[in-house]
Design a protein around this motif. Sequence first.
Motif, PDB file in Angstrom:
ATOM      1  N   ALA A   4       1.259  -8.434  -7.241  1.00  0.00           N
ATOM      2  CA  ALA A   4       0.101  -9.004  -6.543  1.00  0.00           C
ATOM      3  C   ALA A   4      -1.084  -8.046  -6.584  1.00  0.00           C
ATOM      4  O   ALA A   4      -0.944  -6.860  -6.277  1.00  0.00           O
ATOM      5  N   GLU A   5      -2.224  -8.557  -6.973  1.00  0.00           N
ATOM      6  CA  GLU A   5      -3.428  -7.732  -7.050  1.00  0.00           C
ATOM      7  C   GLU A   5      -4.492  -8.145  -6.036  1.00  0.00           C
ATOM      8  O   GLU A   5      -5.477  -7.425  -5.844  1.00  0.00           O
ATOM      9  N   THR A   6      -4.311  -9.281  -5.399  1.00  0.00           N
ATOM     10  CA  THR A   6      -5.285  -9.777  -4.435  1.00  0.00           C
ATOM     11  C   THR A   6      -4.545 -10.185  -3.164  1.00  0.00           C
ATOM     12  O   THR A   6      -3.324 -10.415  -3.186  1.00  0.00           O
ATOM     13  N   PRO A   7      -5.274 -10.316  -2.028  1.00  0.00           N
ATOM     14  CA  PRO A   7      -4.625 -10.811  -0.810  1.00  0.00           C
ATOM     15  C   PRO A   7      -3.976 -12.177  -1.004  1.00  0.00           C
ATOM     16  O   PRO A   7      -2.873 -12.419  -0.500  1.00  0.00           O
ATOM     17  N   ALA A   8      -4.632 -13.073  -1.746  1.00  0.00           N
ATOM     18  CA  ALA A   8      -4.056 -14.395  -1.978  1.00  0.00           C
ATOM     19  C   ALA A   8      -2.744 -14.304  -2.736  1.00  0.00           C
ATOM     20  O   ALA A   8      -1.785 -15.050  -2.471  1.00  0.00           O
ATOM     21  N   GLU A  59       0.813  -1.215   0.000  1.00  0.00           N
ATOM     22  CA  GLU A  59       0.000   0.000   0.000  1.00  0.00           C
ATOM     23  C   GLU A  59       0.848   1.268   0.000  1.00  0.00           C
ATOM     24  O   GLU A  59       0.310   2.373   0.005  1.00  0.00           O
ATOM     25  N   GLY A  60       2.189   1.128   0.035  1.00  0.00           N
ATOM     26  CA  GLY A  60       3.070   2.296  -0.035  1.00  0.00           C
ATOM     27  C   GLY A  60       3.115   3.135   1.228  1.00  0.00           C
ATOM     28  O   GLY A  60       3.253   4.363   1.171  1.00  0.00           O
ATOM     29  N   VAL A  61       3.044   2.485   2.388  1.00  0.00           N
ATOM     30  CA  VAL A  61       3.054   3.200   3.666  1.00  0.00           C
ATOM     31  C   VAL A  61       4.484   3.628   4.011  1.00  0.00           C
ATOM     32  O   VAL A  61       5.452   2.972   3.633  1.00  0.00           O
ATOM     33  N   LEU A  62       4.636   4.724   4.737  1.00  0.00           N
ATOM     34  CA  LEU A  62       5.943   5.132   5.235  1.00  0.00           C
ATOM     35  C   LEU A  62       6.503   4.044   6.148  1.00  0.00           C
ATOM     36  O   LEU A  62       5.766   3.464   6.958  1.00  0.00           O
ATOM     37  N   ASP A  63       7.790   3.798   6.057  1.00  0.00           N
ATOM     38  CA  ASP A  63       8.407   2.710   6.816  1.00  0.00           C
ATOM     39  C   ASP A  63       8.190   2.865   8.318  1.00  0.00           C
ATOM     40  O   ASP A  63       7.729   1.947   8.996  1.00  0.00           O
TER      41      ASP A  63
END
Length: 305
Positions: free
Chosen positions: A290-294, A230-234
């Motif tokens: 990856a496009e899905t949780p699986a 999701e590109g969150v800050l580390d």
Amino acid sequence: MPTGPAFPLLPEPLPLEQFSGPLLVDPGPRLLGAVVEAYREAAPTLVAPTVSDLASGDGEAAPSPDLPTLSVFAGESAIDAATEGFRSAARLAALLDAGVVDLRVIDAPQPNPVLAGVRTGFALVEGKVNDKAGTAGWYRVGDDGSLRERYASRFADAEPYRLRTPSRRRVYEGFATRCDESVAAAVVRTLDAPAAAASGGDDAAHSTGGGDGPGPESTRIRAYAAGAREGVLDRTLRRACEDAGLGSPSTFTRVKRLLREAELIETVSESQPVGRPRDRLAARGALAAAETPAETVAAVRGVGD
């Protein structure tokens, strides 16, 4: 008609609301799991809220006043076996957080499990329902009103058990507060995703507890990978993981290293008008695709082996 949890007695389940001050002594993993499942059936939004429940606020943070409380005096090995996977552990964690279950560790195994109330009590012997599925249940043996008193002082002296796995609600709220609700939803859905058949149906390398969800190490890797996707800050992601009860920031520094060594993440430096640049996480390779949780789970399979 009783609507609360029913203890899995044979030939008919016993509604726990009919029991006064119930104390369950020395349940094995199957019995402990069956009791948690009974609470889940009675109060699903408390015990196992869906992502939609959590996002909409429909999941109840507090139990219904009609939901009976249960004291559980269990062996540590039985607790560990019953909570090996994230799903089962998170459900018990929800009951502990809500004060519906008071879980403490018994100091020695008993001849049989016991269910005891203020006015009655009995030993339990496991059996099976006469159906094709061979559903497990427990028969009552005897009727002894003094059973609860035999264990009450030992239970009172025992320390409450601290489960290391957080509830689904705590995971969601930890990430929603530090990041946002879309990140929180992505993390919970990734923890929910089953392992692909190619892995043999579980994440054995990370002690998943079979089909009951990822084990502790796999849970941490999945959660961090979902946040990186999701590109969150580390720094924000590591703090979110801590708030969610998944481990310390230093634990996730190690997880970050494992994912970098697997060439699944990288950090991108973002300059700031004031202060030091910030490091934002970015997915690479199979994780980026990856496009899905699986698919996220498949991308991180084998990390840390």
